[in-house]
Design a protein around this motif. Structure first.
Motif, short mmCIF file in Angstrom:
data_model
loop_
_atom_site.label_atom_id
_atom_site.label_comp_id
_atom_site.label_asym_id
_atom_site.label_seq_id
_atom_site.Cartn_x
_atom_site.Cartn_y
_atom_site.Cartn_z
N VAL A 173 -9.77 -14.59 8.60
CA VAL A 173 -10.16 -15.01 7.25
C VAL A 173 -9.46 -14.22 6.16
CG1 VAL A 173 -12.12 -15.28 5.66
CG2 VAL A 173 -12.42 -15.76 8.10
N ALA A 174 -9.28 -12.92 6.37
CA ALA A 174 -8.75 -12.05 5.32
C ALA A 174 -7.59 -11.20 5.83
CB ALA A 174 -9.86 -11.15 4.78
N PRO A 175 -6.51 -11.83 6.27
CA PRO A 175 -5.40 -11.06 6.86
C PRO A 175 -4.65 -10.19 5.87
CG PRO A 175 -4.76 -13.35 6.57
CD PRO A 175 -6.23 -13.28 6.25
N ASN A 176 -4.87 -10.41 4.56
CA ASN A 176 -4.12 -9.65 3.55
C ASN A 176 -4.96 -8.56 2.89
OD1 ASN A 176 -1.69 -11.21 3.81
ND2 ASN A 176 -2.73 -12.87 2.72
N VAL A 177 -6.08 -8.19 3.51
CA VAL A 177 -6.94 -7.16 2.93
C VAL A 177 -6.17 -5.85 2.77
CG1 VAL A 177 -7.91 -6.39 5.14
CG2 VAL A 177 -9.21 -6.09 3.04
N LYS A 204 -3.45 -5.31 9.00
CA LYS A 204 -2.09 -4.80 9.07
C LYS A 204 -1.52 -4.40 7.72
CE LYS A 204 -1.11 -7.46 13.25
NZ LYS A 204 -0.24 -8.47 13.89
N LYS A 205 -2.10 -4.92 6.62
CA LYS A 205 -1.59 -4.60 5.29
C LYS A 205 -2.48 -3.61 4.55
CE LYS A 205 0.74 -9.07 4.88
NZ LYS A 205 0.94 -10.29 4.05
N LEU A 236 -0.65 2.23 4.81
CA LEU A 236 -1.82 3.05 4.47
C LEU A 236 -1.40 4.31 3.70
CD1 LEU A 236 -4.96 3.15 5.04
CD2 LEU A 236 -4.39 4.83 6.80
N THR A 237 -2.01 4.52 2.54
CA THR A 237 -1.74 5.72 1.75
C THR A 237 -3.01 6.51 1.43
OG1 THR A 237 -1.88 4.52 -0.36
CG2 THR A 237 0.29 4.68 0.67
N SER A 238 -4.19 5.92 1.66
CA SER A 238 -5.44 6.60 1.32
C SER A 238 -6.45 6.42 2.45
CB SER A 238 -6.01 6.03 0.01
OG SER A 238 -7.28 6.60 -0.28
N LEU A 239 -7.04 7.54 2.90
CA LEU A 239 -8.02 7.53 3.98
C LEU A 239 -9.17 8.45 3.59
CD1 LEU A 239 -8.62 6.53 6.87
CD2 LEU A 239 -7.37 8.52 7.73
N ILE A 240 -10.36 7.85 3.45
CA ILE A 240 -11.53 8.60 2.98
C ILE A 240 -12.63 8.53 4.03
CG2 ILE A 240 -13.28 8.84 1.18
CD1 ILE A 240 -10.51 9.36 0.14
N PHE A 241 -13.17 9.69 4.41
CA PHE A 241 -14.32 9.76 5.32
C PHE A 241 -15.51 10.33 4.58
CE2 PHE A 241 -10.56 10.40 8.03
CZ PHE A 241 -10.72 9.36 8.95
N LYS A 242 -16.67 9.75 4.80
CA LYS A 242 -17.90 10.26 4.19
C LYS A 242 -19.01 10.27 5.23
CE LYS A 242 -21.10 9.55 0.32
NZ LYS A 242 -21.44 8.69 -0.84
#
Length: 332
Positions: A173-177, A204-205, A236-242
């Motif tokens: 449904v959302a391959p460009n997320v 993938k994007k 990927l340029t941003s990865l946030i864990f909480k």
């Protein structure tokens, strides 16, 4: 126009077509029904707001618009009906005539149905969807067959659900997320990691990934650190864990080393350099002061330099084991 109703008895006479049918200049509508006074869903009367063809935003709380909407200027459809059941087709038919719809924060229960209709719904301008993991899990098999949102780039999911169904929804449904926030609920005492790698393979994007309240295993970081044809999320340029539990901080460190190596700052570089790494409230404190220092050095190193300490961390056996865990670190 904003209306708060304390009971359904007041809704029909106030929102009836005789009063609301002729408001052509209306742009924003918010209807809230107090669930403490009137449990269940209050239905907006047929014919209400029939001349309000320039509506841009609709916000419904414990209320519903049962007729099919034909609102070409509607950009936001915001629904919070947590105890109400509707089938995926029923929901999509309601909004199918809103061709400019861009933002959908929605929450309601899934109504299981036997799929008979072969209608296909293309939400061609939808950009953001915020909803529950449970709804995607239960409605996903139907949505995967009858819905496509080619411009959906912002996806926020929260609550209980199955990662495999979420991954398939993204794929179909959302391959460009590009921005994904995933707030899965993990049972207390459950030490099983979700298969987040399937999310990486589907999205993938993906450019920004925020993950809340889960167990993150080494496989996740290994997938992000892979090179060549099996590379996951190269943009990927941003990865946030909480509030997560990171099982293997050495795998995290190796991923950061791979994603910050020299030569990744160019606009056409593959993969892109990891620019933002946030770790907020790491539960088990596995990321001690030594790991925090190495990650910080890697995230802040110059493009033409190589951290000598990071070289020694390419193998998990070289990581000192005698250092006691310190406070969790946030690297931004």
């Amino acid at each position: 126009m904003q209306m708060l109703f304390a009971g359904s008895d007041a809704l029909i006479p106030v929102l009836g077509p005789g009063i609301t049918g002729d408001i052509p200049s209306l742009r924003h509508l918010s209807v809230h029904m107090s669930e403490a006074v009137s449990p269940g869903i209050a239905i907006i009367p047929t014919g209400a707001f029939r001349e309000s063809q320039h509506l841009q935003t609709i916000q419904l709380r414990n209320s519903w618009w049962s007729q099919r909407l034909q609102l070409q200027e509607l950009t936001t459809f915001d629904v919070y009906n947590p105890y109400w059941h509707i089938s995926p087709q029923g929901f999509l038919k309601t909004i199918a005539g809103c061709s400019n719809l861009r933002h959908m924060p929605i929450e309601f229960d899934h109504k299981p149905v036997v799929v008979q209709s072969r209608d296909f719904f293309q939400l061609e301008n939808l950009e953001s969807l915020h909803t529950t993991c449970e709804w995607i899990t239960l409605a996903g098999p139907i949505l995967d067959q009858c819905m496509i949102a080619p411009k959906l780039t912002n996806l926020e999911l929260y609550g209980r659900g199955e990662v495999s169904a979420i991954a398939e929804f993204i794929h179909s449904v959302a391959p460009n997320v590009r921005q994904l926030r995933l707030g899965l609920q993990q049972d207390q005492g459950d030490d099983t990691a979700f298969d987040l790698v399937s999310i990486l393979r589907s999205a993938k994007k993906l450019v920004e990934f925020a993950i809340d309240n889960v167990l993150v295993d080494a496989a996740f970081f290994q997938a992000l650190g892979e090179e060549g044809p099996n590379m996951s999320c190269p943009l990927l340029t941003s990865l946030i864990f909480k509030d997560v539990t990171i099982i293997d901080p050495s795998a995290l460190l190796q991923m950061v080393q791979s994603r910050t190596r020299p030569g990744l700052n160019g606009e056409t570089s593959i993969p892109r350099r990891l620019m933002v790494l946030g770790i907020q409230g790491e539960k088990q404190g596995e990321i001690n002061a030594w790991y925090a220092q190495q990650i910080d050095e890697l995230m802040n190193r110059e493009d033409d330099g190589q951290s000598p300490m990071a070289e020694g961390c390419s193998n998990a056996t070289n990581v000192p084991t005698e250092i006691e865990p310190d406070q969790a670190v946030t690297v931004e």
